[in-house]
Design an enzyme around this catalytic site. Structure first.
Site, PDB file in Angstrom:
ATOM      1  CB  CYS A   1      22.236  50.328  59.512  1.00 46.83           C
ATOM      2  SG  CYS A   1      22.061  49.017  58.295  1.00 46.83           S
TER       3      CYS A   1
ATOM      4  CB  CYS B   1      18.479  50.390  54.829  1.00 46.20           C
ATOM      5  SG  CYS B   1      19.570  49.093  55.425  1.00 46.20           S
TER       6      CYS B   1
ATOM      7  CG  ASP C   1      41.412  32.726  25.137  1.00 50.77           C
ATOM      8  OD1 ASP C   1      41.041  32.203  24.068  1.00 50.77           O
ATOM      9  OD2 ASP C   1      40.637  32.996  26.070  1.00 50.77           O
TER      10      ASP C   1
ATOM     11  CD  GLU D   1      54.826  25.652  22.781  1.00 52.56           C
ATOM     12  OE1 GLU D   1      53.719  25.998  22.312  1.00 52.56           O
ATOM     13  OE2 GLU D   1      55.743  25.188  22.100  1.00 52.56           O
TER      14      GLU D   1
ATOM     15  CB  CYS E   1      22.012  52.280  54.546  1.00 49.72           C
ATOM     16  SG  CYS E   1      21.240  52.342  56.167  1.00 49.72           S
TER      17      CYS E   1
ATOM     18  CE  LYS F   1      40.617  25.058  26.884  1.00 49.31           C
ATOM     19  NZ  LYS F   1      39.789  24.524  25.819  1.00 49.31           N
TER      20      LYS F   1
ATOM     21  CE  LYS G   1      44.255  25.307  23.804  1.00 52.45           C
ATOM     22  NZ  LYS G   1      43.587  26.403  23.136  1.00 52.45           N
TER      23      LYS G   1
ATOM     24  CB  CYS H   1      18.428  49.717  59.733  1.00 54.70           C
ATOM     25  SG  CYS H   1      18.927  51.034  58.622  1.00 54.70           S
TER      26      CYS H   1
ATOM     27  CE1 TYR I   1      55.148  36.751  22.920  1.00 56.82           C
ATOM     28  CE2 TYR I   1      52.810  36.804  23.498  1.00 56.82           C
ATOM     29  CZ  TYR I   1      54.096  37.283  23.658  1.00 56.82           C
ATOM     30  OH  TYR I   1      54.343  38.297  24.549  1.00 56.82           O
TER      31      TYR I   1
END
Ligand code: IVH
Length: 710
Positions: free
Chosen positions: A474, A450, A129, A125, A468, A356, A127, A453, A237
């Protein structure tokens, strides 16, 4: 308002409406197959409410109108579980799964319940959460719902659980009699899309946003006011049961699989015989018959460790695409008799195991925030992190997206943060833990220049992204743009990887796209991990790239907003790079699917003298684009298609590619100019619009016929 019915007729009508409404709930929440539009559902609810208002005696507690009621005084009182709600042992790798299977196999062989050569049979099945809940049905009616709590005592959340439309207020009488007592165990959760929607709404109202769907589900169940819970669209479920009493036929002492360990074996055997099935899977099938949601889409029986691992891997691969969060899978010995033989250790069964997935979120320290420069100059703040193992890998960097995100999340340098890495998605900083913020934590300040550059960083008022302004001056932008130009959909220069580009730019060998065509094998062979053979191959690939189609070359230039398709459209429309470079905004917008944004971006690109120089240099280096050949088939030329819904055989993407390859065009919205709408299953508003406008509607088979495909 009076219905004009007699009490008897009204009673009959109310019963019919109730069955209808519960049927819709069942189709929607349990079978995942909605039967009627919301408006019809709402209409039936209103009619039932009106009847119950007219005749008070028709208002039964299990009526769907009674899902939301006044908060009873028992709300959040404690409930002692007749059968404890246990937890599961965990495994994180194959060895641990093998150890579990070995214990199970040995015990069952010793007990003579498994042949020497036989592998144990498990039910696999998801698991989920979410949060575990126990639903108590007496004579088929939901009378109580409780959280797990410490496993022995939980909280009474009946008033809120009644609002969950996935949970039947009354069990369906399946062939067999409805049990006198049945406790159903399962998980309450929130779908991801409902979670996103909830958080957007919470944000808009300036209310607390939830960290993840599980917390949102838990928060929703802890509401005093159940009208709020009702709006949260929680799901459920079922995966087990607690107390079970068959009733009628006079069988069965109390106790489900949960407390068999406590029962003397004779009693346990009686219980076993009394249960409606002999396997866990059989029990779940029975719960489904009673109208409870069971996740049967993925559940399945598997044998031995290989079977379990195959399930784990398959589910792991689909995990990101699921509608809800899971944190692993669960294996349960399928035979209930074998479950009894295996029994329990401490607070977990020996017959079940949670395998898990690696955690997708972890906590670490944010050491610094630096910025990265992208191909179009976009500046992305990146968190430098103390190394942390998350999503199965060690992560040291995570994206913070942009400046506004940093402010919104209130992340500071020095913070302890939650980092998330889901699937192959780039790791991101989710949020800080403000309680752990040190006194010397610093706020991030966007640099003005920047880091690569030194050009100014600019951020237009209405944009979230800072850039930039250095363009191809650059080096960072140059590297990225070269890498883009070499990519498969552009000039397709295999062998020209990120590392090599980095070195070539840093060494001053390559300044622009044109310089690539100067590269010689001898020079390339002098680079790291470049043998004579790979250097020769790379030179051959570069040679082949001198004859790209015009569309590929336009795409390779990396003009903002010009993707692969637009590049091809522009190539077909203008026929040459010169014509495109000279086109004014108006002329550009006459090209198919080109609007003001794309037109302005193209214009800006060609107005930049640097870019013109690169184009000239490409010409000098003998790069000659080939005309974009109009597709051979003519039937579809000039025809525009809109695709909607799901097709039985092709994906929408496949269908689009076929249409484009045959010379047609694919658009996202229906207008008078649309030639055909191709509609699949669950086609929505686009189909309606097509009908309104009188556009011809095709199905997949008709489209295939048009394309000459079988
Ligand atoms: S069976 C005796 N099945 O995981 C075994 N639990 O770690 C009882 N969970 O508290 C649990 N999906 O909240 C089982 N398919 C599943 C599950 C599941 C999620 C949760 C449940 C339980 C926790 C145990």
């Amino acid at each position: 308002m009076s219905s004009g019915l007699t009490l008897e007729a009204a009673r009959e009508r109310a019963g019919a409406l109730r069955r209808e409404i519960e049927g819709h709930n069942h189709r929607y929440y349990v079978l995942d197959d909605p039967s009627v539009p919301d408006a019809v559902y709402d209409g039936q609810m209103r009619e039932l409410e009106a009847l119950e208002a007219e005749w008070e005696e028709l208002r039964t507690p299990d009526s769907p109108t009674q899902r939301v009621g006044a908060t009873p005084s028992s709300a959040f009182g404690s409930v002692r579980h007749a059968v404890p709600m246990l937890s599961l042992g965990n495994a994180f790798n194959r060895e641990e799964v093998e150890a579990f299977d070995r214990r199970v196999t040995d015990t069952l062989r010793d007990a003579g319940q498994l042949g020497l050569a036989e592998a144990a049979e498990y039910f696999c099945e998801m698991k989920f959460d979410g949060l575990a809940i126990s639903l108590r049905y007496e004579n088929g009616v939901l009378v109580q719902a409780a959280t797990r709590g410490d496993g022995y005592e939980g909280e009474d959340v009946t008033h809120n659980v009644r609002t969950i439309r996935a949970i039947p207020l009354r069990l369906q009488a399946s062939g067999r009699a409805v049990p006198e007592v049945l406790e159903v165990r399962g998980e309450v959760l929130m779908f991801r899309e409902d979670f996103e929607r909830l958080n957007l709404a919470q944000q808009a109202r300036n209310e607390k946003v939830f960290v993840n769907p599980r917390n949102a589900a838990a928060g929703s169940l802890r509401q005093l006011d159940s009208t709020i819970t009702a709006k949260r669209n929680l799901r459920f479920y079922a995966y087990g049961w607690g107390e079970y009493r068959a009733g009628q036929d006079g069988v069965a002492p109390a106790g489900g699989s949960g407390d068999l360990f406590a029962a003397a074996s004779a009693e346990a055997a009686a219980q076993d015989a009394a249960l409606p099935a002999r396997t866990h899977s059989g029990m779940l099938a029975w719960l489904a018959e009673l109208g409870l949601p069971v996740n049967s889409k993925y559940n399945r029986v598997a044998r031995g460790v290989d079977g379990l691992m195959a399930f784990y891997n398959e589910v792991g691969a689909t995990r990101a695409g699921l509608k809800y969060d899971i944190d692993g899978v669960v294996y349960k010995v399928d035979s209930l008799r074998s479950q009894q033989t295996l029994g329990f250790v401490a607070r977990a069964p020996r017959f079940a195991l949670a395998h898990k997935f690696p955690a997708e979120e972890a906590q670490t320290r944010l050491l610094d925030i630096e910025v990265q420069v992208g191909r179009t100059g976009a500046i992305t703040p990146v968190a430098r992190l103390a190394p942390v193992f998350v999503g199965g890998v060690t992560v040291t960097n995570a994206t913070l997206h942009n400046e506004d995100e940093i402010r919104r999340k209130d992340v500071m340098i020095g913070d302890t943060v939650i980092v998330r890495r889901a699937g192959d998605v780039i790791p991101e900083v989710v949020r800080p833990l403000p309680e752990l913020r040190p006194a010397d934590a610093r706020a991030f300040v966007m640099p003005t220049h920047c880091p690569i550059c030194g050009s100014a960083i600019e951020r237009p008022e209405d944009e979230t992204i800072a850039r930039c302004s250095g363009g191809l001056f650059c080096a960072a932008q140059r590297k990225q743009s070269l890498w883009h130009a070499a990519s498969r959909k552009a000039l397709d220069i295999g062998g020209l990887g990120e590392k090599l580009i980095e070195q070539l730019v840093d060494d001053g060998r390559v300044h622009s796209l044109a310089d690539l065509f100067d590269l010689r094998a001898e020079l390339l062979a002098s680079y790291d991990r470049m043998g004579a053979k790979s250097a020769a191959n790379l030179v051959a690939a570069i040679e082949a790239a001198r004859r790209p189609t015009l569309g590929r070359l336009i795409y390779a230039l990396g003009i903002r907003h010009v993707g692969e398709t637009t590049a091809r459209d522009l190539a077909r429309h203008f026929g040459s790079m010169e014509a495109l470079a000279d086109a004014d905004l108006e002329a550009l917008q006459r090209a198919p699917d080109v609007g003001p944004v794309v037109a302005a971006s193209v214009r800006r690109f060609f107005d930049e003298p640097h870019n013109r120089e690169v184009l000239e240099a490409l010409k000098r280096h003998g790069v000659e684009p080939q005309p974009e050949v109009a597709p051979a088939s003519t039937g579809l030329t000039g025809k525009t298609f809109v695709l909607t819904g799901t097709f039985p055989r092709w994906t929408r993407e496949e269908a689009s590619q076929r249409i484009i390859a045959a010379g047609g065009k694919v658009s996202g919205s229906v207008s008078r100019k649309t030639s055909f709408v191709v509609a699949g299953v669950e086609a929505g508003s686009k189909l309606t619009k097509a009908r309104e406008l009188g556009v011809t509607v095709l199905d997949e088979d008709e489209l295939r016929a048009m394309l000459g495909e079988p």
